[in-house]
Design an enzyme around this catalytic site. Sequence first.
Site, mmCIF file in Angstrom:
data_model
loop_
_atom_site.group_PDB
_atom_site.id
_atom_site.type_symbol
_atom_site.label_atom_id
_atom_site.label_comp_id
_atom_site.label_asym_id
_atom_site.label_seq_id
_atom_site.Cartn_x
_atom_site.Cartn_y
_atom_site.Cartn_z
ATOM 1 N N GLY A 129 3.880 -8.723 -25.195
ATOM 2 C CA GLY A 129 2.823 -8.096 -24.398
ATOM 3 C C GLY A 129 2.363 -9.004 -23.271
ATOM 4 O O GLY A 129 3.083 -9.913 -22.864
ATOM 5 N N LEU A 185 2.138 -8.115 -20.215
ATOM 6 C CA LEU A 185 3.344 -7.879 -19.418
ATOM 7 C C LEU A 185 3.130 -8.216 -17.945
ATOM 8 O O LEU A 185 2.064 -7.984 -17.387
ATOM 9 C CB LEU A 185 3.769 -6.412 -19.563
ATOM 10 N N HIS A 242 8.808 -9.065 -17.252
ATOM 11 C CA HIS A 242 9.081 -8.112 -18.329
ATOM 12 C C HIS A 242 9.569 -6.775 -17.756
ATOM 13 O O HIS A 242 10.487 -6.151 -18.294
ATOM 14 C CB HIS A 242 7.815 -7.855 -19.149
ATOM 15 N N ILE A 277 12.344 -13.873 -13.079
ATOM 16 C CA ILE A 277 11.548 -13.363 -11.961
ATOM 17 C C ILE A 277 10.447 -14.390 -11.666
ATOM 18 O O ILE A 277 9.777 -14.874 -12.590
ATOM 19 C CB ILE A 277 10.931 -11.987 -12.306
ATOM 20 N N MET A 292 7.372 -16.384 -13.588
ATOM 21 C CA MET A 292 6.311 -15.571 -14.184
ATOM 22 C C MET A 292 6.267 -15.809 -15.685
ATOM 23 O O MET A 292 7.302 -15.927 -16.338
ATOM 24 C CB MET A 292 6.555 -14.096 -13.885
ATOM 25 N N ARG A 341 1.663 -16.971 -19.985
ATOM 26 C CA ARG A 341 0.820 -18.168 -20.129
ATOM 27 C C ARG A 341 0.292 -18.675 -18.791
ATOM 28 O O ARG A 341 -0.616 -19.505 -18.765
ATOM 29 C CB ARG A 341 1.571 -19.281 -20.855
#
Length: 283
Positions: free
Chosen positions: A35, A37, A41, A181, A189, A192
């Site tokens: 999650g 996201l 993702h 990405i 990305m 965290r």
Amino acid sequence: MPRRPDVQRSIPTLRKALAQFRRRGETIALVPTMGALHDGHLALVRLAQKRARRVVVSIFVNPAQFAPIEDFSKYPRTFAQDMAALTAEGVDLVWAPTEKAMYPEGFATRIAPAGPANAGLEDRFRPHFFGGVATVVAKLFLQVAPDVTIFGQKDYQQLKVVTQMVRDLDMPLKVVGAPTIREKDGLAMSSRNAYLSAENRRIAPLLHRVMKDCAGKIKSGEPIARVMTNGSAAITNAGFGLDYFEARNADTLAPVTSVKDGPLRLLVAAKIGQTRLIDNIAV
Ligand code: AMP
């Protein structure tokens, strides 16, 4: 208006939902996530849509892969936002098991990955991590029985561990690795990144800059050992606590001393403030 994905939280209802796809002979891709996201993702989701008729995204913050001192309880949980993003992408099903569904009372089995899981990279600093990942990923594969699964190269060692497990245990699915990405300034990305202070967010892209610089120097023939020593110093001097910065064989993760040991991959893990970042690039 795109349809909101079907959300399942228990194994019996998940199986029922998946059976509808299977009955129609539709292929299934699984994108496992924790999650929070981001576009990284969502890039996996888009790749999944190219590889299969139906896309299942799992969202489960897996307690088994966090050490007691790690950030399990404060790991970002943004389910409503995640659902909005997955709706916009046209995802078919979100598998968001409760902790009880995943680890019922009395749960007592664990996968013990070796090979790439013992490469002396993440495993040196997070000894519980890959056992926890392999166990939950094996469960996800058995629960969803996908034809294909997409993992990010961002977590390069993890991609290797999962690929090895699927091969070793004859799991009938294909593991596909997807490119990392990045933000415009090069920072990979990561959920965290939300932890970073403004000051540390400004410093964080240095990791990618140093890796690129080192990869360029290695390609142009500078000795790997010297390049990596200087790169490590640059990372430390910028204020990072460096766990590792290493050149490895991209396939086996074995240590390398010359470009002849290639294909090469540079892998880094470093802390800035309280936030631990990992990244890697091809040479
Ligand atoms: P996580 O939710 O962080 O456990 O990641 C779920 C999946 O997304 C893993 O396969 C990660 O490798 C992948 N992933 C995370 N960040 C990125 C990124 N920046 N680019 C591509 N894939 C990513």
